[in-house]
Motif scaffolding. Structure first.
Motif, short mmCIF file in Angstrom:
data_model
loop_
_atom_site.label_atom_id
_atom_site.label_comp_id
_atom_site.label_asym_id
_atom_site.label_seq_id
_atom_site.Cartn_x
_atom_site.Cartn_y
_atom_site.Cartn_z
N VAL A 1 30.29 66.11 46.83
CA VAL A 1 31.21 66.60 47.86
C VAL A 1 32.05 67.71 47.23
O VAL A 1 32.75 67.48 46.24
CB VAL A 1 32.13 65.49 48.39
CG1 VAL A 1 33.11 66.05 49.42
CG2 VAL A 1 31.32 64.34 48.98
N LEU B 1 35.10 70.30 47.77
CA LEU B 1 36.30 70.46 48.60
C LEU B 1 36.64 71.95 48.71
O LEU B 1 36.96 72.59 47.71
CB LEU B 1 37.46 69.69 47.99
CG LEU B 1 37.22 68.19 47.79
CD1 LEU B 1 38.39 67.54 47.05
CD2 LEU B 1 36.99 67.50 49.13
N TYR C 1 27.51 68.11 50.08
CA TYR C 1 28.34 68.28 51.27
C TYR C 1 29.51 69.18 50.93
O TYR C 1 30.04 69.13 49.81
CB TYR C 1 28.85 66.92 51.78
CG TYR C 1 27.76 66.07 52.37
CD1 TYR C 1 27.60 65.95 53.75
CD2 TYR C 1 26.85 65.40 51.55
CE1 TYR C 1 26.59 65.18 54.30
CE2 TYR C 1 25.83 64.64 52.09
CZ TYR C 1 25.70 64.53 53.46
OH TYR C 1 24.68 63.78 53.99
N SER D 1 33.30 70.11 52.32
CA SER D 1 34.40 69.79 53.21
C SER D 1 35.29 71.01 53.35
O SER D 1 35.75 71.58 52.35
CB SER D 1 35.20 68.61 52.64
OG SER D 1 36.38 68.41 53.40
N THR D 2 35.55 71.42 54.59
CA THR D 2 36.37 72.59 54.84
C THR D 2 37.07 72.43 56.18
O THR D 2 36.92 71.41 56.86
CB THR D 2 35.51 73.87 54.80
OG1 THR D 2 36.36 75.02 54.77
CG2 THR D 2 34.57 73.96 56.00
N LEU E 1 31.29 69.64 56.63
CA LEU E 1 32.25 68.78 57.31
C LEU E 1 33.46 69.64 57.67
O LEU E 1 34.33 69.90 56.83
CB LEU E 1 32.64 67.62 56.40
CG LEU E 1 31.47 66.75 55.92
CD1 LEU E 1 31.95 65.70 54.94
CD2 LEU E 1 30.77 66.10 57.09
N GLU F 1 36.77 70.15 59.38
CA GLU F 1 37.88 69.34 59.89
C GLU F 1 38.63 70.08 60.99
O GLU F 1 38.88 71.29 60.89
CB GLU F 1 38.82 68.99 58.74
CG GLU F 1 38.14 68.16 57.67
CD GLU F 1 38.97 68.03 56.40
OE1 GLU F 1 40.11 68.55 56.39
OE2 GLU F 1 38.47 67.43 55.43
N THR G 1 43.35 66.05 50.63
CA THR G 1 41.99 65.74 50.19
C THR G 1 41.55 64.30 50.45
O THR G 1 40.35 64.03 50.54
CB THR G 1 41.83 66.05 48.69
OG1 THR G 1 42.87 65.41 47.95
CG2 THR G 1 41.88 67.55 48.46
N SER H 1 39.74 64.16 53.73
CA SER H 1 38.50 64.93 53.59
C SER H 1 37.42 64.09 52.94
O SER H 1 36.26 64.04 53.40
CB SER H 1 38.75 66.19 52.76
OG SER H 1 39.76 67.00 53.31
N TRP I 1 36.11 61.10 55.17
CA TRP I 1 35.08 61.47 56.14
C TRP I 1 33.74 61.67 55.43
O TRP I 1 32.69 61.20 55.90
CB TRP I 1 35.49 62.72 56.91
CG TRP I 1 34.51 63.12 57.99
CD1 TRP I 1 33.50 62.37 58.51
CD2 TRP I 1 34.47 64.37 58.66
NE1 TRP I 1 32.82 63.07 59.48
CE2 TRP I 1 33.40 64.30 59.60
CE3 TRP I 1 35.23 65.54 58.58
CZ2 TRP I 1 33.07 65.37 60.43
CZ3 TRP I 1 34.90 66.60 59.41
CH2 TRP I 1 33.83 66.51 60.33
N ALA I 2 33.75 62.36 54.30
CA ALA I 2 32.51 62.58 53.56
C ALA I 2 31.88 61.25 53.15
O ALA I 2 30.65 61.07 53.23
CB ALA I 2 32.78 63.45 52.34
#
Length: 361
Positions: free
Chosen positions: A12, A14, A62, A64-65, A86, A88, A94, A97, A100-101
């Motif tokens: 993941v 970030l 993945y 996350s943004t 992902l 948001e 974080t 974030s 969810w991941a």
């Protein structure tokens, strides 16, 4: 090519921050992680993805943004499956974030191991990095724990977090974590470095997804229940409706610093956080007069210890300047004492917004 045979390792990245500490070059419309900040031909996000895709296949990475940046991720990482972005609906820290991941990865593989990493870091020895990551994966695969990656300090840096080594384990370079300290004063950072007990906190950690979900249940409201199964469309609709129920909490403060079952692996890959002007200055090789120039054209005279970044097509002539940030982007020129400047840069960005409007941040 993945070199770990378990086939259960996920990553993941970030990449949802606004990059305010590198204002004015990093803007809300285009934060630093989506910029080729150093003129290498690859953005910070792309370099992070490149690093992990040598260990983990893209379908198990993945990003996350925030939803306003999702198009940058799609454009810059065309090899990443779009369902692995992902996006948001609102800004949170974080911990939500990663929560969810974890939910998404858990429904792909309940036995998954994950590594979580910021998108704005430099790794100087990628071969050592890969070896360290695979060793860490081997440990978390066999143990219910959180495992952070620490790097030996090379200077008394007050802008980083520090991890104090606790009791050693049977494995080389692996210790229980005794304490975390976030951004100490410079004198304390010097004491930490000289003691040999403290390592820089890279912000990269590994764990089993099932164990991290257990940890989340202790501190976060149960927004996405791992036992609930959604279609992709329904999951996205649920997140849009309910993501605001998560508190604005960092993974470091909410999980790592609160848990008793945290380990640190002493890594040797060479590392720098590229999130502030000061940390970039410290990490980069210096030119004449110990000046750092980032993908810019500059003539110095009688000037030392400066960091300069200008738009392409601009030339700076700098005389008699010592220890400053000179940064220009679009409609803003910043000239600011370097020092430990992240708080000042954020302050000036906020003041520019209040006085002149959103177009200046």
């Amino acid at each position: 090519m993945e070199t770990n045979s378990s086939g259960k390792n996920f990553c993941v990245i970030l990449a949802g921050g606004k990059g305010r500490r590198l204002w004015p070059c990093s803007r809300e419309k285009m934060p630093k992680q989506f910029m080729d900040f150093f003129g290498t031909g690859r953005t910070q996000l792309q370099q992070t993805f490149d690093r992990f895709s040598k260990i983990i296949p893209p379908e198990r990475i993945y990003v996350s943004t925030n939803q306003v940046y999702a198009h940058y991720v799609e454009e810059q990482l065309p090899e990443l499956p779009v369902e692995n972005i992902l996006a948001e609906p609102i800004y949170r820290n974080t911990a939500p974030s990663v929560a969810w991941a974890c939910y998404r990865i858990y429904h792909h593989d309940k036995d998954a191991n994950i590594i979580v990493s910021p998108s704005d870091q430099a790794v100087f020895n990628e071969e050592a990095f890969h070896e360290n990551v695979l060793n860490c994966f081997d440990f978390v695969k066999k143990n219910d724990c959180l495992l952070t990656m620490g790097v030996k300090p090379t200077r008394p840096e007050p802008g980083y977090g520090y991890i104090q080594l606790g009791e050693p384990t049977e494995l080389a370079d692996l210790y229980k974590v005794k304490s975390f300290t976030e951004k100490p004063e410079r004198d304390f950072a010097r004491m930490f470095m000289e003691s040999g007990e403290f390592y820089w906190n890279t912000g990269i950690f590994l764990t089993k997804v099932s164990y991290l979900l257990y940890c989340f249940r202790q501190i976060l409201p149960l927004v996405l229940n791992p036992e609930d199964v959604f279609t992709m469309e329904d999951e996205l609709a649920f997140v849009k409706e309910n993501f605001s129920r998560y508190p604005n909490l960092s993974i470091d403060y909410g999980i790592l610093e609160k848990s008793d079952n945290v380990y640190v692996f002493r890594c040797d890959f060479g590392w720098a956080d590229l999130g502030t002007w000061h940390s970039i200055y410290e990490a980069m090789s210096k030119g004449d007069g110990d000046n750092v120039v980032l993908d810019s054209e500059v003539i110095f005279e009688d000037s030392r210890d400066n960091i300069v970044k200008l738009p392409h097509g601009r030339v700076a002539i700098i005389n008699g300047l010592d220890g400053y940030i000179v940064a220009e982007e679009d409609n803003v020129l910043l000239i600011c004492k370097k020092g430990d400047s992240s708080a000042l840069v954020r302050k000036y960005g906020s003041e520019a917004r209040m006085r002149y409007g959103d177009d200046f941040v």
